[in-house]
Write a protein that holds these residues in place. Structure first.
Motif, short mmCIF file in Angstrom:
data_model
loop_
_atom_site.label_atom_id
_atom_site.label_comp_id
_atom_site.label_asym_id
_atom_site.label_seq_id
_atom_site.Cartn_x
_atom_site.Cartn_y
_atom_site.Cartn_z
N THR A 68 0.83 -1.21 0.00
CA THR A 68 0.00 0.00 0.00
C THR A 68 0.86 1.26 0.00
OG1 THR A 68 -1.80 -1.15 1.11
CG2 THR A 68 -1.77 1.26 1.30
N THR A 69 1.83 1.31 0.90
CA THR A 69 2.69 2.51 0.94
C THR A 69 3.51 2.62 -0.34
OG1 THR A 69 4.43 1.33 2.13
CG2 THR A 69 2.84 2.57 3.46
N THR A 70 3.93 1.50 -0.88
CA THR A 70 4.72 1.52 -2.10
C THR A 70 3.90 2.00 -3.29
OG1 THR A 70 6.11 -0.27 -1.25
CG2 THR A 70 6.20 0.13 -3.61
N LEU A 71 2.66 1.53 -3.40
CA LEU A 71 1.79 2.00 -4.48
C LEU A 71 1.60 3.52 -4.43
CD1 LEU A 71 -1.11 -0.64 -4.62
CD2 LEU A 71 0.54 -0.13 -6.45
N ILE A 72 1.39 4.04 -3.23
CA ILE A 72 1.16 5.48 -3.08
C ILE A 72 2.44 6.25 -3.38
CG2 ILE A 72 0.58 7.30 -1.42
CD1 ILE A 72 -1.49 5.29 -0.26
N GLU A 73 3.56 5.80 -2.86
CA GLU A 73 4.83 6.48 -3.15
C GLU A 73 5.13 6.46 -4.64
OE1 GLU A 73 7.92 4.68 -0.80
OE2 GLU A 73 7.00 5.31 1.09
N LEU A 74 4.92 5.33 -5.29
CA LEU A 74 5.17 5.23 -6.72
C LEU A 74 4.24 6.15 -7.51
CD1 LEU A 74 6.70 3.93 -9.06
CD2 LEU A 74 5.03 2.05 -9.01
N HIS A 75 2.99 6.22 -7.10
CA HIS A 75 2.04 7.11 -7.75
C HIS A 75 2.50 8.57 -7.65
CE1 HIS A 75 -1.74 8.47 -9.39
NE2 HIS A 75 -1.92 9.25 -8.34
N LEU A 76 2.97 8.95 -6.50
CA LEU A 76 3.46 10.33 -6.32
C LEU A 76 4.70 10.58 -7.18
CD1 LEU A 76 2.87 10.68 -2.48
CD2 LEU A 76 1.54 11.74 -4.33
N HIS A 77 5.55 9.56 -7.32
CA HIS A 77 6.71 9.68 -8.23
C HIS A 77 6.23 9.89 -9.66
CE1 HIS A 77 10.33 8.98 -5.90
NE2 HIS A 77 9.79 7.93 -5.31
N LYS A 78 5.27 9.07 -10.08
CA LYS A 78 4.77 9.15 -11.45
C LYS A 78 4.08 10.49 -11.73
CE LYS A 78 4.25 4.23 -12.37
NZ LYS A 78 3.31 3.13 -12.64
N GLN A 79 3.53 11.09 -10.69
CA GLN A 79 2.89 12.40 -10.84
C GLN A 79 3.92 13.54 -10.80
OE1 GLN A 79 -0.53 12.77 -11.41
NE2 GLN A 79 -0.35 10.57 -11.62
N ASN A 80 5.19 13.17 -10.58
CA ASN A 80 6.30 14.13 -10.50
C ASN A 80 6.10 15.17 -9.40
OD1 ASN A 80 7.96 13.09 -12.63
ND2 ASN A 80 6.43 13.89 -14.06
N VAL A 81 5.59 14.71 -8.27
CA VAL A 81 5.37 15.63 -7.15
C VAL A 81 6.12 15.22 -5.89
CG1 VAL A 81 3.11 16.38 -8.01
CG2 VAL A 81 3.24 14.48 -6.38
N SER A 82 6.79 14.07 -5.91
CA SER A 82 7.44 13.61 -4.69
C SER A 82 8.81 14.27 -4.51
CB SER A 82 7.59 12.09 -4.69
OG SER A 82 8.40 11.68 -5.75
N LYS A 83 9.10 14.59 -3.26
CA LYS A 83 10.42 15.11 -2.92
C LYS A 83 11.39 13.93 -2.84
CE LYS A 83 8.78 19.08 -0.24
NZ LYS A 83 8.69 19.65 1.12
N PRO A 84 12.68 14.18 -3.02
CA PRO A 84 13.66 13.09 -2.89
C PRO A 84 13.57 12.45 -1.51
CG PRO A 84 14.67 15.06 -3.82
CD PRO A 84 13.30 15.45 -3.38
N GLY A 85 13.66 11.13 -1.48
CA GLY A 85 13.65 10.41 -0.21
C GLY A 85 12.28 10.25 0.41
N ILE A 86 11.22 10.44 -0.36
CA ILE A 86 9.86 10.30 0.17
C ILE A 86 9.70 8.95 0.87
CG2 ILE A 86 8.98 9.42 -2.01
CD1 ILE A 86 6.30 10.79 -1.36
#
Length: 135
Positions: free
Chosen positions: A42-60
């Protein structure tokens, strides 16, 4: 974590779910592993989604325990790890609702007495619903 590493983690999650679903002994014999792996997935899916949306900060890094909190608190904690408003991300609130349902009673499944096939099937169904939503 890099998106490629998220994909590796998700492959491991899917392999464990598949093994549990195919085991003739049933899901309950995989209850603890499923509790842990579904939280990780679950956490991985959400983190990956945020990466794909290009909104995650490094080290999320999203903690599965956050999904036990009020939605406003979860939003606040994740908001600190992204570069734009979470409200601008399609289906994000719905994703958090699903994550909270997956996390619900996780500790009882991980550390408690044997549960039921029905409950474990529902957790897996919710996980795949989250996966579909975030595709």
């Amino acid at each position: 974590m890099l998106p490629e590493k998220h994909e590796e983690v998700l492959n491991e999650v899917f392999e464990e779910i598949e093994a549990a679903l195919k085991d003739r002994r049933g899901l309950v014999s995989h209850q603890r592993r499923l509790a842990f792996i579904l939280a990780l997935g679950t956490t991985t899916l959400i983190e990956l989604h945020l990466h794909k949306q290009n909104v995650s900060k490094p080290g999320i890094k999203i903690n599965h325990l956050w999904f036990k909190k009020k939605k406003s608190t979860i939003f606040e904690q994740i908001q600190h790890q992204v570069t734009s408003s979470l409200s601008s991300i399609a289906h994000f609130e719905e994703a958090l609702d699903l994550a909270a349902k997956i996390e619900e009673k996780r500790d009882e499944l991980a550390y408690g007495s044997p549960s039921s096939e029905k409950i474990l099937q529902e957790k897996i169904r919710l996980f795949f619903e989250l996966r579909q939503l975030l595709k």
